[in-house]
Enzyme design. Structure first.
Site, PDB file in Angstrom:
ATOM      1  N   ILE A  47     -12.928   0.490 -42.484  1.00 35.84           N
ATOM      2  CA  ILE A  47     -14.181   1.028 -43.020  1.00 35.84           C
ATOM      3  C   ILE A  47     -15.393   0.300 -42.450  1.00 35.84           C
ATOM      4  CG2 ILE A  47     -13.063   1.890 -45.088  1.00 35.84           C
ATOM      5  CD1 ILE A  47     -14.312  -0.426 -46.667  1.00 35.84           C
ATOM      6  N   LYS A  64     -17.544 -13.676 -35.223  1.00 38.08           N
ATOM      7  CA  LYS A  64     -18.653 -12.717 -35.151  1.00 38.08           C
ATOM      8  C   LYS A  64     -18.496 -11.612 -36.203  1.00 38.08           C
ATOM      9  CE  LYS A  64     -20.252 -11.237 -31.127  1.00 38.08           C
ATOM     10  NZ  LYS A  64     -20.150 -10.473 -29.859  1.00 38.08           N
ATOM     11  N   GLN A 123     -19.762  -9.387 -41.523  1.00 43.99           N
ATOM     12  CA  GLN A 123     -19.344  -8.891 -42.829  1.00 43.99           C
ATOM     13  C   GLN A 123     -20.075  -9.625 -43.965  1.00 43.99           C
ATOM     14  OE1 GLN A 123     -15.250  -7.598 -45.000  1.00 43.99           O
ATOM     15  NE2 GLN A 123     -15.030  -8.605 -43.065  1.00 43.99           N
ATOM     16  N   GLU A 147     -15.337  -9.089 -50.170  1.00 42.17           N
ATOM     17  CA  GLU A 147     -15.959  -9.021 -51.499  1.00 42.17           C
ATOM     18  C   GLU A 147     -16.846 -10.237 -51.769  1.00 42.17           C
ATOM     19  OE1 GLU A 147     -14.976  -6.128 -52.654  1.00 42.17           O
ATOM     20  OE2 GLU A 147     -13.019  -5.874 -51.718  1.00 42.17           O
TER      21      GLU A 147
HETATM   22 MO1  MOS Z   1     -13.612  -2.550 -51.780  1.00 44.17          MO
HETATM   23  S1  MOS Z   1     -14.737  -2.210 -53.498  1.00 44.17           S
HETATM   24  O1  MOS Z   1     -12.174  -2.978 -52.453  1.00 44.17           O
HETATM   25  O2  MOS Z   1     -13.704  -1.139 -50.925  1.00 44.17           O
END
Ligand code: MOS
Length: 747
Positions: free
Chosen positions: A476, A642, A647, A714
């Site tokens: 993602i 990087k 992130q 996170e």
């Molecule tokens: Mo994350 S909120 O586990 O995509």
């Protein structure tokens, strides 16, 4: 260049393997597949929050140019799996996910109630405006504050008193109440909406009566494959889910939503491929959000700064049909030494759509309350908040009563304090100025479980010495393929440019959702296991043609630069290419699975972060400028410095939005959001984000996985919002307990 700095591929700030594809537009996203006969869908949303659809008049729409169908509960084909699901509960939430076009009931404003399909997107959009829907409206409940008393214990906790969602007490219940210094504080996290660049989109088609293919924006191809197989009562292998590129998600791809099923219904009814992309407005109510959450913290300490008790209560909003829960209170149980800790978690079902995990889910909300309260009591005690955290630091997990697998939070706090210039901070708020601006410093700690799950990968060593890996996992945005290439390179001894990592296809081996910061640990471990498997095979094959490799143990062999050699006499070597050639093999193809062992259960495994911020607040306008952020990260081995730093910067940016800008505002007369675009709902832009300095401890945690990594997606955001709120207090003396901290709250 970077190789001169880093002696290993691991850690190398290598460029993204798919970066060029992304910036040149070669990368294809879910709404970019131009299939023959493709038609376009547009979803029509309910305009009431609760009630029933009385009538749908689609005559005008159906006679508009290019329109092929208007689909609703009145004419939609039956989805075979729907009938099964009358009773709770189905993952990923408890309860019954909304069934697209199932009946005439309306559960939230914005719910998909019909869909127009046409030969072009423009024609579908035009015709959607011609559909007239009448409703029988019921009285709705959407206002959190006025309905708060109706909150309930989640059914998971009712069924299982040991559930992490159940009420928890360590020591004495509400022990803070008898402490010499105590505070009771309430905090509000408003509804916050995932706003990834790519809108939620699906291209669906039926290859045969019982064979479904979807290009779908999701965070897991395998979990989606399972979900649709169940929904359509198909053998799992008859469903293909492709999600090769995902333009950000932040959690809203961890659930399959009604628009996806709507598209699949339409594809089936019309027997054509269909493309459906939500509008930005629809992203606000159709695909989850960070739930509106009320929290109360009672915290007590001794005058010399020992925490004696914390009670943390939370009520999170959910829909009337699903029970979305999150681990808002977990960190309060494990972060500090407090002998007495109580937590109470409740849900408030309202006539709204279902929330879903949003980056740092639960913990980001919980940390806003906990880390603000820590700052508030430190101030009440007249103790520096950095000192206060160090005084209450715990070297074992007081919740699970286990040693930490690794924890370098103290080092992170010390480094962060130094790098932000904490020594320039005044204990007394509102006393440091720079010209017209008030200056403040704040900090907030973040934590998230260092999870690892089960996964498999395919590895195919080719006759030319290159190697291909395949995994169903999606990316993602963090750069999963890049990290996997680096892990593979290190463990198989082949340079990165000869390694390909393919992902985002349910035809590939098993991988979980990309969520919960667990993918490097989970899929990376499978890559390591696959490399080991291949190396063992190579050694066996080498021994068949070279006597000096006979009986040699794996640990006495070096695998590097596509060659295998004896550690003690490196001149005895064979290239992988030669080994395959001698065996007359065109490739060496394996599938290897991997899951965590038992050892891990003897430890408590968490990643940690601490965010330090310096803010400038304009006393006349109430404007808050984040001037500098320093984030110190304990996430084990860093695979790519990087992409990992990228992130963290992204998470900090999300934290700035959470602290200062983001809130979905609802007009409760209609139960409808008034914020529906970037003009009303603000997210940070470049001008809002200062220089973010990122420091990694880069100390391995081999309890979690063989690379020594712990998740970092996170913890990038968890702790940022309270750090900013604390800095604003330090600058102004104003304590804002309801996010976001907009100028009106400061003047
Ligand atoms: Mo994350 S909120 O586990 O995509």
């Amino acid at each position: 260049m970077s190789r001169l700095i880093f002696d290993k591929v691991i850690g190398d700030p290598m460029n993204r393997v798919d970066g060029r594809m992304k910036v040149t537009g070669a990368a294809k996203y879910s709404a970019e597949y131009a299939l023959p006969g493709l038609v376009h869908g547009v979803i029509i949303s309910s305009t009431i929050a609760k009630g029933r659809i009385k009538a749908i008049d689609s005559k005008a729409a159906l006679s508009a140019p290019g329109v092929l169908a208007v689909i609703s509960h009145e004419n939609a084909i039956k989805v075979p799996g729907f009938a099964d699901n009358e009773h709770p509960t189905e993952p990923p939430t408890g309860g019954q996910p909304l069934r697209a076009f199932y009946d005439n009931k309306v559960y939230s404003n914005g719910q998909p109630v019909a869909m127009v399909v046409a030969d072009t997107l423009e024609r579908a959009r035009y015709a959607a405006r011609l559909v007239k829907i009448q409703y029988n409206e019921d009285k709705h409940k959407t206002d959190f504050d006025t309905n708060k008393a109706q909150s309930v214990l989640p059914s998971q906790a009712k069924k299982n008193p040991k559930s992490p969602l159940a009420d928890y007490t360590r020591g004495v219940k509400d022990g803070y109440k008898t402490a010499p210094v105590k505070l009771e504080l309430e905090y509000i996290q408003p509804t916050e909406v995932h706003n990834p660049m790519e809108l939620q989109a699906i291209t669906a088609f039926w290859e045969a009566e019982d064979k479904l293919t979807v290009y779908d924006k999701v965070q897991g191809t395998k979990p989606t494959q399972q979900a649709f197989a169940k929904e359509w009562k198909l053998p799992v292998q008859n469903v293909r889910v492709i999600s090769e590129f995902v333009g950000g998600a932040f959690g809203n791809g961890l659930h399959n939503w009604p628009h996806e099923t709507a598209a699949i219904i339409a594809a089936k009814m019309l027997d054509r491929p269909i493309r459906l992309m939500l509008t930005r407005e629809q992203m606000f109510f159709m695909v989850g959000y960070r739930p509106y959450t009320w929290q109360k913290i009672g915290i007590g300490a001794s005058p010399d700064g020992k925490i004696l008790g914390i009670t943390h209560e939370s009520i999170g909003q959910t829909s009337s049909y699903e029970e979305f829960t999150e681990s808002t209170l977990q960190q309060t149980r494990m972060m500090y030494t407090s002998p007495n800790v109580s937590t109470v978690y409740r849900l408030l079902p309202l006539d709204v759509s279902t929330p879903i995990w949003m980056r740092g889910p639960g913990e980001a909300t919980g940390a806003f309350a906990l880390e603000s309260a820590m700052d508030e009591i430190a101030f009440a005690l007249n103790i520096d908040p950095v000192e206060f955290r160090l005084m209450n630091h715990t070297d074992t997990d007081p919740d699970k009563k286990l040693p930490w697998s690794t924890k370098y939070l103290k080092e992170c706090i010390q480094t962060g304090a130094e790098k932000i210039g904490w020594k320039d901070r005044a204990l007394k708020p509102g006393t440091v100025r720079s010209g017209e601006w008030l200056i403040g410093f704040g900090m907030g700690v973040g934590t998230f479980g260092a999870h690892r799950g089960a996964a498999a990968v395919r590895a195919k060593l080719m006759a030319n010495g290159s190697i291909l890996f395949q995994s169903a996992v999606t990316d993602i945005g963090p750069g999963t393929g890049t990290a996997m290439v680096q892990i593979a390179s290190e463990h198989i001894g082949i340079p990165p440019e000869k390694i390909t990592f393919q992902l985002g296809n349910s035809d590939f081996p098993q991988a979980p959702n990309q969520g919960g910061s667990a993918i490097v640990a989970t899929v990376g471990s499978a890559v390591v296991a696959a490399c080991t498997h291949i190396k063992e095979k190579l050694l066996t094959m080498a021994a068949a043609s070279e006597k000096r490799f006979t009986g040699v143990k794996m640990e006495d062999v070096l695998f590097d630069k596509g060659e295998l050699s004896l550690a003690k006499s490196p001149s005895v070597k064979m290239s992988y290419i030669d080994i395959l050639k001698k065996q007359k093999l065109t490739e060496l193809d394996i599938i290897q699975d991997s899951k965590p062992g038992e050892e891990g259960s003897k430890y408590s495994k968490y990643s940690f972060s601490v965010h330090f911020v310096k803010v400038m607040v304009h006393p006349v306008t109430g404007r808050v400028k984040v001037d500098k952020v320093v984030s110190c990260i304990d996430a084990g081995t860093i695979i790519n410095k990087k992409t990992a730093a990228n992130q963290i910067i992204g998470g900090v940016t999300g934290g700035i939005g959470m602290a200062l800008q983001e809130a979905a505002v609802m007009d409760h007369r209609f139960g409808r959001y008034v914020t529906k675009d970037f003009a009303d709902y603000h997210v940070p832009v470049h001008a809002d984000v200062p220089k973010v300095e990122v420091y990694f401890t880069d100390k391995p945690d081999y309890i979690v996985d063989p690379m020594g990594t712990k998740g970092l997606g996170e913890i990038a955001i968890i702790g940022v919002a309270p750090a900013i709120a604390n800095a604003v207090f330090n600058a102004t003396g104003k304590r804002i307990r309801e996010l976001p901290i907009t100028p009106d709250k400061l003047i």
